[in-house]
Motif scaffolding. Structure first.
Motif, short mmCIF file in Angstrom:
data_model
loop_
_atom_site.label_atom_id
_atom_site.label_comp_id
_atom_site.label_asym_id
_atom_site.label_seq_id
_atom_site.Cartn_x
_atom_site.Cartn_y
_atom_site.Cartn_z
N ASN A 224 0.86 -1.18 0.00
CA ASN A 224 0.00 0.00 0.00
C ASN A 224 0.90 1.24 0.00
OD1 ASN A 224 -1.56 2.24 0.86
ND2 ASN A 224 -3.01 0.90 1.89
N THR A 225 0.87 2.00 -1.10
CA THR A 225 1.79 3.13 -1.24
C THR A 225 1.45 4.28 -0.29
OG1 THR A 225 0.48 4.00 -3.08
CG2 THR A 225 2.36 2.60 -3.64
N ASP A 226 0.19 4.37 0.15
CA ASP A 226 -0.18 5.41 1.12
C ASP A 226 0.46 5.14 2.48
OD1 ASP A 226 -1.68 6.68 -0.78
OD2 ASP A 226 -3.63 6.18 0.09
N ASP A 227 0.51 3.87 2.86
CA ASP A 227 1.03 3.49 4.18
C ASP A 227 2.53 3.24 4.18
OD1 ASP A 227 -1.59 3.60 5.05
OD2 ASP A 227 -1.91 1.44 4.96
N ASN A 228 3.10 3.08 3.01
CA ASN A 228 4.53 2.71 2.91
C ASN A 228 5.24 3.60 1.90
OD1 ASN A 228 4.53 0.07 4.59
ND2 ASN A 228 2.78 -0.12 3.22
N MET A 229 5.23 4.89 2.19
CA MET A 229 5.76 5.88 1.24
C MET A 229 7.26 5.75 1.02
SD MET A 229 3.63 9.25 2.27
CE MET A 229 1.85 9.31 2.15
N GLN A 230 7.97 5.25 2.01
CA GLN A 230 9.43 5.13 1.89
C GLN A 230 9.80 4.19 0.75
OE1 GLN A 230 11.41 4.06 5.57
NE2 GLN A 230 13.19 3.29 4.47
N THR A 231 9.19 3.01 0.72
CA THR A 231 9.50 2.04 -0.33
C THR A 231 8.99 2.53 -1.68
OG1 THR A 231 9.40 0.23 1.27
CG2 THR A 231 9.22 -0.37 -1.05
N ALA A 232 7.80 3.11 -1.70
CA ALA A 232 7.25 3.65 -2.95
C ALA A 232 8.17 4.72 -3.53
CB ALA A 232 5.85 4.20 -2.72
N ALA A 233 8.68 5.59 -2.67
CA ALA A 233 9.59 6.66 -3.12
C ALA A 233 10.91 6.07 -3.60
CB ALA A 233 9.82 7.66 -2.00
N TYR B 104 11.50 3.38 -5.09
CA TYR B 104 11.40 2.81 -6.43
C TYR B 104 10.71 3.74 -7.42
CZ TYR B 104 13.44 -1.27 -4.44
OH TYR B 104 14.33 -2.10 -3.83
N GLY B 105 10.53 5.00 -7.03
CA GLY B 105 10.00 6.01 -7.94
C GLY B 105 8.59 5.75 -8.41
N ILE B 106 7.76 5.20 -7.52
CA ILE B 106 6.38 4.89 -7.89
C ILE B 106 5.58 6.19 -7.96
CG2 ILE B 106 4.30 3.58 -7.30
CD1 ILE B 106 6.77 1.82 -7.91
N ILE C 269 0.11 4.36 -10.25
CA ILE C 269 -0.33 3.04 -9.79
C ILE C 269 -1.61 2.65 -10.51
CG2 ILE C 269 0.80 3.05 -7.53
CD1 ILE C 269 -1.80 4.13 -6.32
N PRO C 270 -1.91 1.36 -10.64
CA PRO C 270 -1.11 0.25 -10.12
C PRO C 270 0.21 0.10 -10.87
CG PRO C 270 -2.88 -0.59 -11.51
CD PRO C 270 -3.09 0.89 -11.38
N ALA C 271 1.23 -0.26 -10.11
CA ALA C 271 2.54 -0.56 -10.68
C ALA C 271 2.91 -1.96 -10.20
CB ALA C 271 3.57 0.46 -10.22
N LEU C 272 3.17 -2.84 -11.13
CA LEU C 272 3.57 -4.21 -10.81
C LEU C 272 5.05 -4.35 -11.15
CD1 LEU C 272 0.52 -6.06 -12.40
CD2 LEU C 272 0.80 -5.39 -10.02
N LYS D 33 11.42 -6.46 -13.99
CA LYS D 33 10.35 -6.10 -14.93
C LYS D 33 9.41 -5.11 -14.26
CE LYS D 33 7.47 -8.11 -18.40
NZ LYS D 33 8.26 -7.78 -19.55
N THR D 34 8.90 -4.17 -15.04
CA THR D 34 7.90 -3.23 -14.53
C THR D 34 6.70 -3.23 -15.46
OG1 THR D 34 8.86 -1.35 -15.70
CG2 THR D 34 9.64 -1.73 -13.47
N ILE D 35 5.52 -3.24 -14.86
CA ILE D 35 4.26 -3.17 -15.61
C ILE D 35 3.45 -2.06 -14.95
CG2 ILE D 35 2.20 -4.41 -16.35
CD1 ILE D 35 3.84 -7.04 -15.63
N ILE D 36 3.21 -0.99 -15.68
CA ILE D 36 2.48 0.15 -15.14
C ILE D 36 1.06 0.16 -15.69
CG2 ILE D 36 2.45 2.67 -14.84
CD1 ILE D 36 4.93 1.31 -13.61
#
Length: 106
Positions: A57-66, A68-70, A73-76, A86-89
């Motif tokens: 959840n990017t709202d609750d886990n902003m550190q990891t999302a940031a 990886y430059g998310i 979303i959704p970003a797989l 691999k990235t799938i946006i």
């Protein structure tokens, strides 16, 4: 069902995993995320043992999302041996997702 990961356990659950890991970066307010979520769950169930699937959840886990430059979303992201392989946006229908993931679930 996919497993939830957080900033706190991302390294252990994803980067240090033995095989490939599909990370679904999502947020509760994201409509396309809600559309792709059951598809991701099906892929997790059908390919258990080949591909580990987790959700962040990017709202609750902003550190990891940031980290990886998310920004969209959704970003797989498929991580293999601790690296983004691999990235799938964006949302995709199941056949398209399975085609994109063929190297990891085949």
């Amino acid at each position: 069902m996919s497993q939830e990961v957080t900033d706190a356990d991302f390294k252990q659950q994803v980067l240090e995993a033995d095989g490939p890991v599909l990370v679904d970066f999502w947020a509760p307010w994201c409509g396309p995320c809600r559309m792709v979520s059951p598809i991701v769950d099906e892929i997790a169930q059908e390919h258990a043992g080949k591909l580990k699937v987790v959700k962040l959840n990017t709202d609750d886990n902003m550190q990891t999302a940031a980290q990886y430059g998310i920004t969209s979303i959704p970003a797989l992201y498929v991580f293999d041996k601790g690296e983004v392989a691999k990235t799938i946006i964006g949302a995709r229908p199941k056949p398209a997702l399975e085609k994109e993931l063929a190297d990891y679930i085949g």
